[in-house]
Design a protein around this motif. Structure first.
Motif, PDB file in Angstrom:
ATOM      1  N   HIS A   3      32.878  39.406  38.697  1.00 30.62           N
ATOM      2  CA  HIS A   3      32.752  38.011  38.260  1.00 30.62           C
ATOM      3  C   HIS A   3      33.408  37.830  36.890  1.00 30.62           C
ATOM      4  CE1 HIS A   3      29.615  37.543  41.352  1.00 30.62           C
ATOM      5  NE2 HIS A   3      29.204  38.734  40.955  1.00 30.62           N
ATOM      6  N   SER A  60      35.245  36.310  41.768  1.00 27.90           N
ATOM      7  CA  SER A  60      34.502  35.067  41.558  1.00 27.90           C
ATOM      8  C   SER A  60      34.711  34.583  40.126  1.00 27.90           C
ATOM      9  CB  SER A  60      33.018  35.298  41.889  1.00 27.90           C
ATOM     10  OG  SER A  60      32.183  35.064  40.809  1.00 27.90           O
ATOM     11  N   LYS A 101      35.781  32.775  44.951  1.00 26.65           N
ATOM     12  CA  LYS A 101      34.641  31.866  44.813  1.00 26.65           C
ATOM     13  C   LYS A 101      34.620  31.304  43.393  1.00 26.65           C
ATOM     14  CE  LYS A 101      31.939  34.360  48.245  1.00 26.65           C
ATOM     15  NZ  LYS A 101      32.659  33.716  49.332  1.00 26.65           N
ATOM     16  N   ARG A 103      32.166  28.732  40.541  1.00 21.77           N
ATOM     17  CA  ARG A 103      30.916  28.035  40.241  1.00 21.77           C
ATOM     18  C   ARG A 103      31.052  27.413  38.864  1.00 21.77           C
ATOM     19  NH1 ARG A 103      25.975  29.384  42.123  1.00 21.77           N
ATOM     20  NH2 ARG A 103      26.453  31.520  42.700  1.00 21.77           N
ATOM     21  N   GLU A 138      36.427  28.649  46.981  1.00 22.41           N
ATOM     22  CA  GLU A 138      35.192  28.216  47.655  1.00 22.41           C
ATOM     23  C   GLU A 138      34.126  27.923  46.604  1.00 22.41           C
ATOM     24  OE1 GLU A 138      31.609  30.204  50.220  1.00 22.41           O
ATOM     25  OE2 GLU A 138      33.566  31.186  50.283  1.00 22.41           O
ATOM     26  N   LEU A 140      30.609  27.336  44.874  1.00 28.42           N
ATOM     27  CA  LEU A 140      29.192  27.714  44.958  1.00 28.42           C
ATOM     28  C   LEU A 140      28.375  26.711  44.134  1.00 28.42           C
ATOM     29  CD1 LEU A 140      29.610  31.568  44.446  1.00 28.42           C
ATOM     30  CD2 LEU A 140      29.335  30.322  46.597  1.00 28.42           C
TER      31      LEU A 140
END
Ligand SMILES: Cc1cc2nc3c(=O)[nH]c(=O)nc-3n(C[C@H](O)[C@H](O)[C@H](O)COP(=O)(O)O)c2cc1C
Length: 170
Positions: A3, A60, A101, A103, A138, A140
């Motif tokens: 991450h 991510s 991913k 966020r 994508e 989150l």
């Protein structure tokens, strides 16, 4: 999963929430890379190649910032403009971030009630979320700390910070 947390806070030393989030995440530095844009670029000159390499080497991407005038701090907007380039992040062969991913993690001075009745935070953040989705990432669920200007209880920030790291590492 590796991450990368991109932190954009112009005054992290004076921060309560974002600083606590960073402190919490630093305890997991085997899995989480913290990258603070204002520390990296005090002159605001972004090294685009370095930023793109950082993104490429993580699965991510977490974009962390305090809400400023219902938007991102300006260095984050500059970072998006310069790093998410045509032919790299979108357009022909612009698939380098596809499938990763992402966020958002956002602190607001306004309370949750304010945002329920005035304007939704989800709507305000659309220009950022749609940009990353446009690049094939994508999304989150967003992590939020509302009411970050009130008389904050240290305990509440700590609880929220632990929830944040749990969310990333789940
Ligand atoms: C220039 C500036 C603009 C701000 N604009 C907003 C805003 O539009 N909406 C909001 O809810 N809070 C706003 N705030 C409050 C910040 O979001 C809040 O201070 C921050 O999230 C607290 O996080 P920290 O403890 O990490 O600094 C603003 C703060 C500053 C300094």
């Amino acid at each position: 999963m590796k991450h990368s947390v991109i932190v954009t806070h112009p005054n992290i030393e004076e921060s309560k929430v974002n600083k606590s989030w960073v402190n919490e995440l630093q305890q997991h530095d085997d899995k989480i890379t913290i990258h603070q844009l204002y520390n990296e670029y005090p002159d605001l000159n972004i090294d685009v190649t370095k930023e793109q390499e950082l993104l490429l080497s993580h699965d991510s991407i977490i974009i962390q910032f305090p809400l400023h005038w219902f938007n991102t701090p300006f260095l984050l907007k500059k970072w998006m403009d310069e790093v998410l380039t045509y032919g790299w992040a979108f357009g022909p062969e612009g698939d380098k971030l596809k499938g990763k991913k992402f966020r958002l993690s956002v602190s607001t001075g306004g309370t949750e009630k304010t945002y329920d009745s005035f304007v939704s935070l989800e709507d305000l953040l659309k220009s950022v979320t749609v940009s990353f989705q446009f690049c094939g990432l994508e999304m989150l669920p967003t992590h939020v700390f509302y009411g970050a200007n009130d008389n904050l209880e240290f305990k509440d920030i700590q609880i929220n910070s632990k929830q944040y790291s749990d969310l990333i590492l789940q």
